[in-house]
Motif scaffolding. Structure first.
Motif, mmCIF file in Angstrom:
data_model
loop_
_atom_site.group_PDB
_atom_site.id
_atom_site.type_symbol
_atom_site.label_atom_id
_atom_site.label_comp_id
_atom_site.label_asym_id
_atom_site.label_seq_id
_atom_site.Cartn_x
_atom_site.Cartn_y
_atom_site.Cartn_z
ATOM 1 N N ILE A 394 0.831 -1.204 0.000
ATOM 2 C CA ILE A 394 0.000 0.000 0.000
ATOM 3 C C ILE A 394 0.863 1.251 0.000
ATOM 4 C CG2 ILE A 394 -1.646 1.344 1.363
ATOM 5 C CD1 ILE A 394 -2.862 -1.340 2.288
ATOM 6 N N ALA A 395 1.897 1.246 0.823
ATOM 7 C CA ALA A 395 2.795 2.409 0.888
ATOM 8 C C ALA A 395 3.474 2.649 -0.454
ATOM 9 C CB ALA A 395 3.830 2.193 1.986
ATOM 10 N N THR A 396 3.909 1.570 -1.098
ATOM 11 C CA THR A 396 4.551 1.705 -2.410
ATOM 12 C C THR A 396 3.570 2.252 -3.440
ATOM 13 O OG1 THR A 396 6.047 -0.144 -1.927
ATOM 14 C CG2 THR A 396 5.737 0.444 -4.240
ATOM 15 N N ALA A 397 2.344 1.761 -3.419
ATOM 16 C CA ALA A 397 1.329 2.210 -4.371
ATOM 17 C C ALA A 397 1.021 3.690 -4.194
ATOM 18 C CB ALA A 397 0.057 1.379 -4.200
ATOM 19 N N LYS A 398 0.932 4.144 -2.951
ATOM 20 C CA LYS A 398 0.670 5.558 -2.699
ATOM 21 C C LYS A 398 1.787 6.430 -3.265
ATOM 22 C CE LYS A 398 -2.213 5.166 1.452
ATOM 23 N NZ LYS A 398 -2.300 5.429 2.916
ATOM 24 N N GLY A 399 3.004 5.951 -3.131
ATOM 25 C CA GLY A 399 4.132 6.697 -3.666
ATOM 26 C C GLY A 399 4.092 6.781 -5.184
ATOM 27 N N GLU A 400 3.675 5.694 -5.834
ATOM 28 C CA GLU A 400 3.617 5.683 -7.291
ATOM 29 C C GLU A 400 2.508 6.609 -7.820
ATOM 30 O OE1 GLU A 400 3.293 1.740 -8.786
ATOM 31 O OE2 GLU A 400 5.131 1.027 -7.836
ATOM 32 N N LEU A 401 1.369 6.639 -7.131
ATOM 33 C CA LEU A 401 0.278 7.495 -7.573
ATOM 34 C C LEU A 401 0.568 8.968 -7.305
ATOM 35 C CD1 LEU A 401 -2.878 5.471 -6.428
ATOM 36 C CD2 LEU A 401 -2.143 5.898 -8.777
ATOM 37 N N ARG A 406 -5.774 8.627 -6.375
ATOM 38 C CA ARG A 406 -6.290 8.257 -5.060
ATOM 39 C C ARG A 406 -6.258 6.745 -4.907
ATOM 40 N NH1 ARG A 406 -11.184 8.888 -3.038
ATOM 41 N NH2 ARG A 406 -12.178 8.408 -5.034
ATOM 42 N N LEU A 407 -6.115 6.318 -3.660
ATOM 43 C CA LEU A 407 -6.083 4.902 -3.333
ATOM 44 C C LEU A 407 -7.011 4.678 -2.148
ATOM 45 C CD1 LEU A 407 -4.628 2.178 -3.979
ATOM 46 C CD2 LEU A 407 -2.956 2.801 -2.237
ATOM 47 N N ALA A 422 -8.213 2.104 -6.923
ATOM 48 C CA ALA A 422 -7.262 3.168 -7.234
ATOM 49 C C ALA A 422 -7.770 3.924 -8.441
ATOM 50 C CB ALA A 422 -5.875 2.602 -7.517
ATOM 51 N N VAL A 433 -0.953 -0.714 -9.725
ATOM 52 C CA VAL A 433 -0.953 -0.569 -8.266
ATOM 53 C C VAL A 433 -2.065 -1.416 -7.636
ATOM 54 C CG1 VAL A 433 0.097 1.715 -8.366
ATOM 55 C CG2 VAL A 433 -2.384 1.532 -8.258
#
Length: 445
Positions: A394-401, A406-407, A422, A433
């Motif tokens: 989840i943390a990695t996905a937030k960084g990519e977006l 939004r996630l 997402a 993501v």
């Protein structure tokens, strides 16, 4: 003690299963009845239902529960959820009950409760009722046992109220409308109300047999109505769910219009007419970023809540808003109803269509949705969201977006599912993501 019965929208489960059966329903009737035995007036409850076979069993058990603690019961038969809320308030009842599992298949059922004001119960009331369900209830003495009666004019009362929500200067003459009632609670009232307002109505999903509710029809199965709208050359299609508190619209080209577009239409039109309260619209975290950007362009705000129409309603009441809803089609218009009402929302859409003089495809598609993807992962036990592998994904996905998307990751309130959503301007990135988080959840479970 945690909740065993009540979820995000009352009690819901497999009919005659461990959680939801006749015994449960009678306990609900007794506990809710005792909870609302306040004051020295004669107490009464309004009970409505959708068209599920198990509704007969649930209705009788609830009647037994309520009458056993001294409440009179008024039964309406099949009627939309918002109609039960309306009648609860109009008939000065202490509580209202809707027996329905909404858009779920026939073999599920549920119990939704309304207070005397016609609004769904607060968390505190539900918690008190749930606690009381675990205890033995004090029963009424023989001469104070409640009475039960079935009223025959409930449908007519609701149809009248629905028609009153359409502006007086609007007529539906000349419109050809397909109305899909999902073989559910609105199978009589929705086509009748729209026909009485002047439209030519092509009704479908209006032959309930107890087992076919939401089966290939209604707001969660749109293929049938999309084809019907095109084949019939209709101006619009209206798809309701099993208890008719949800609406999805189909334009004349057969394209689906979800709750976000409907909120954009009603919110912006009401703002233009000076009717919008609160300076914006209330929706959930699942509503598309495109809706938020559209409203901002009109000088309006989008207030987001947790998923569930009860949370939307809570924010509307506390913030003074009169338009709110969910992407899935729940539309709450507080000027006309105390809960989601698909038929009332449909009439607001039809009013905009009539006044514009344009086809639905032009009126109803107000913004291009930002690419959005939702996937579900089923789990058996535990809390996958507390797993470190999932947290890292989840943390990695937030960084990519980054700040352009939004996630939203949450547990379903009705099923053992983790919902991963997402959205962002890059569809490929959104898919990556979501898949990465789903893979992590699968590995964790």
């Amino acid at each position: 003690m945690g909740r065993e019965f009540f979820g995000t929208d009352g009690i819901r489960g497999r009919a005659n299963g461990r959680k939801l059966n006749a015994s449960t329903a009678m306990k609900v009737g007794q506990a809710a009845g005792r909870h609302f035995l306040r004051g020295d007036h004669k107490h009464r409850v309004v009970i409505g239902k959708d068209t599920r076979l198990s509704g007969y069993m649930m209705e009788n058990a609830l009647v037994a529960g309520f009458t056993s603690v001294g409440m009179d019961v008024i039964m309406t038969g099949p009627l939309p959820t918002p109609a039960v809320a309306l009648l609860t308030r109009e008939m000065r009842a202490d509580i209202g009950v809707m027996i329905s599992a909404s858009h779920n298949p026939y073999d599920d059922n549920g119990i939704k409760l309304f207070g005397p004001d016609g609004f769904k119960l607060s968390d505190a009331d539900e918690e008190a009722i749930e606690a009381a369900m675990r205890e033995e209830q004090t029963l009424a003495e023989g001469d104070h046992i409640g009475r039960a009666r079935r009223i025959e004019d409930a449908r007519g009362r609701y149809i009248h109220a629905v028609k009153q929500s359409l502006p007086e200067d609007v007529r539906l003459d000349g419109l050809r409308i397909v109305v899909d009632c999902a073989h559910g609670a609105a199978y009589q009232v929705a086509p009748t109300a729209i026909w009485e307002l002047g439209a030519e109505v092509i009704a479908m999903g209006v032959a309930p047999n107890g087992l076919n509710i939401n089966d290939g029809v209604g707001s969660t199965h749109l293929e049938a109505i999309q084809k019907r709208v095109v084949d019939e050359g209709a101006d619009l299609g209206i798809a309701l769910d099993g208890d008719a508190d949800r609406l999805i619209v189909i334009d004349e080209k057969g394209r689906a219009v979800d709750g976000d577009q409907i909120m954009a239409l009603i919110g912006s039109r009401w703002a233009k007419d000076g009717r919008l309260k609160g300076g914006g619209v209330v929706a959930t975290v699942m509503s598309n970023l495109g809706l938020e950007r559209f409203l901002q362009g009109k000088g309006l705000e989008l207030v987001r809540t947790k998923v569930g129409d009860r949370y939307v309603l809570g924010a509307m009441k506390s913030g003074g808003y009169n338009v709110g809803g969910e992407q899935s089609g729940h539309m709450i218009l507080l000027d006309h109803a105390t809960t989601g009402d698909g038929t009332v929302a449909a009439l607001q859409v039809l009013a905009a269509l009539v006044r514009s003089g344009k086809p639905a495809s032009e009126v109803l598609h107000l913004f291009d949705p930002v690419p959005q993807l939702l996937k579900n992962v089923r789990y058996e036990s535990g809390d996958p969201l507390e797993n470190n592998l999932v947290k890292d994904a989840i943390a990695t996905a937030k960084g990519e977006l980054g700040g352009s998307g939004r996630l939203v990751i949450r547990k379903s309130g009705t099923e053992p599912l983790i919902r991963v959503m997402a959205e962002g301007d890059d569809a490929g990135e959104v898919e990556r993501v979501v898949d990465s988080i789903c893979d992590a959840v699968k590995a964790a479970v």
